[in-house]
Design an enzyme around this catalytic site. Structure first.
Site, mmCIF file in Angstrom:
data_model
loop_
_atom_site.group_PDB
_atom_site.id
_atom_site.type_symbol
_atom_site.label_atom_id
_atom_site.label_comp_id
_atom_site.label_asym_id
_atom_site.label_seq_id
_atom_site.Cartn_x
_atom_site.Cartn_y
_atom_site.Cartn_z
ATOM 1 N N PRO A 2 -0.350 -2.157 11.416
ATOM 2 C CA PRO A 2 -1.318 -3.240 11.508
ATOM 3 C C PRO A 2 -1.051 -4.638 11.021
ATOM 4 O O PRO A 2 -2.012 -5.342 10.862
ATOM 5 C CB PRO A 2 -2.515 -2.727 10.715
ATOM 6 N N GLU A 3 0.003 -5.190 10.762
ATOM 7 C CA GLU A 3 -0.085 -6.612 10.416
ATOM 8 C C GLU A 3 0.045 -7.466 11.669
ATOM 9 O O GLU A 3 0.297 -6.941 12.758
ATOM 10 C CB GLU A 3 0.934 -6.961 9.334
ATOM 11 N N LYS A 59 -5.607 -9.503 13.005
ATOM 12 C CA LYS A 59 -5.077 -8.178 13.341
ATOM 13 C C LYS A 59 -5.925 -7.482 14.400
ATOM 14 O O LYS A 59 -5.724 -6.303 14.679
ATOM 15 C CB LYS A 59 -5.025 -7.301 12.081
ATOM 16 N N ARG A 274 -3.225 -2.217 -4.472
ATOM 17 C CA ARG A 274 -2.153 -2.218 -3.473
ATOM 18 C C ARG A 274 -0.838 -2.523 -4.176
ATOM 19 O O ARG A 274 -0.809 -3.305 -5.124
ATOM 20 C CB ARG A 274 -2.379 -3.294 -2.402
#
Length: 286
Positions: A2-3, A59, A274
């Site tokens: 997903p980026e 995205k 993260r």
DNA sequence: ATGGCTGTTATCCG
DNA sequence: CCGGATAACAGCCA
């Protein structure tokens, strides 16, 4: 996958395979993945509609469909890949993989949204679109914008880069990569990042994303299969050149390895739950 | 094999 | 409002 770069490459691959194709059938195997749209509404709306456009915003994927004889004739369908989402077109008889929330039957083909972790989405609801900051690869993304937006923000710059209202499309990997190139400590409170560093940061973000798109564009991505080149090109290696993507990522996932610039040890820290990777020497706090 | 990690982001707290 | 923690879920790796 997903980026921003992965979504951009996907959109480019998908466009020629979808535009002009009509949807014959709709199967929702996982209703949660289309929320808040319900399966009946999705089926009613998409049946016999034709893909006429596909754009990326941050995205997100924004499909445009057309249904002749109904108003409005054109309407959007919003997609997001979450962490593990993939979208691809295969022959109609292609065996259905394990985690496919939505299958759209085309003539002789099918469009599959596969998503093992079910964090992604494919919905008619535009409310699913968040507020977006500027597109990083467009003119509105400037050092001045960063300066204004970050002026009174105390959050660490790494965490802030993940905020889609600051700039749309950066994720965990490219946030670390951009800060490394700009030589900014990920822990720096956003408002403390110097103007000169913001200029470097803007440039680094653009570089990192453009290089990734360029690299992804060179890969013979196999969206209908599995393996290193199935669309997850962060860590995949090109079969021919031998210049793997791992070499392109300079700090991400390189904890305890020597920094490619100074040779000292790359560190891993956790910010906002993260992983962040950085070189304490090249990206000093002071 | 069990536990800890993973590319995202909504939502729920203080 | 802001920021931090957690949940949503499955797979992979040590």
């Amino acid at each position: 996958m997903p980026e921003l770069p992965e979504v951009e490459v996907l959109v480019r691959q998908l466009r020629p395979r979808l535009i002009g194709k009509q949807i014959q059938s709709i199967e929702v195997l996982r209703p949660r993945s289309i929320r808040p749209t319900d399966p009946d509404t999705l089926a009613r709306t998409l049946r016999r509609a034709t893909f006429v456009g596909l754009e990326r915003r941050g995205k997100f994927l924004i499909f445009t469909l057309r249904r002749p004889g109904r108003r409005p004739s054109t309407f959007p369908l919003v997609g997001h890949l979450g962490m593990t989402g993939r979208m691809y077109v295969t022959p109609a008889k292609f065996p259905l993989p394990k985690h496919v929330p939505v299958r759209l039957g085309l003539r002789g083909e099918q469009f599959l949204f596969e998503d093992p972790r079910y964090f992604g989405r494919l919905t008619l609801d535009l409310g699913s679109l968040p507020e977006f900051g500027p597109e990083p690869l467009e003119a509105a993304f400037t050092a001045h914008h960063l300066k204004t937006a970050l002026a009174r923000c105390s959050q660490a710059i790494k965490v802030k880069l993940l905020d889609q209202t600051l700039v749309a499309g950066i994720g965990n990997i490219y946030a670390s990569e951009a800060l490394f190139r700009a030589r900014i400590s990920p822990r720096t409170p956003s408002r403390r990042v110097r103007p000169a560093a913001l200029v470097r940061l803007r440039d680094s973000v653009v570089e990192v994303l453009e290089e990734a798109i360029l690299f992804g564009s060179t890969l013979p991505l196999n969206f209908s299969g599995s393996g290193a080149t199935d669309g997850l090109f962060y860590f995949g290696t090109t079969a021919d050149s031998g210049s793997g993507y791992e070499e392109r990522l300079r700090v991400y996932d390189r904890a305890n390895q020597p920094c490619v610039r100074c040779g000292r040890t790359i560190r891993r820290i956790v910010q906002a739950a993260r992983s962040t990777y950085y070189c304490p020497t090249c990206q000093p706090s002071g």
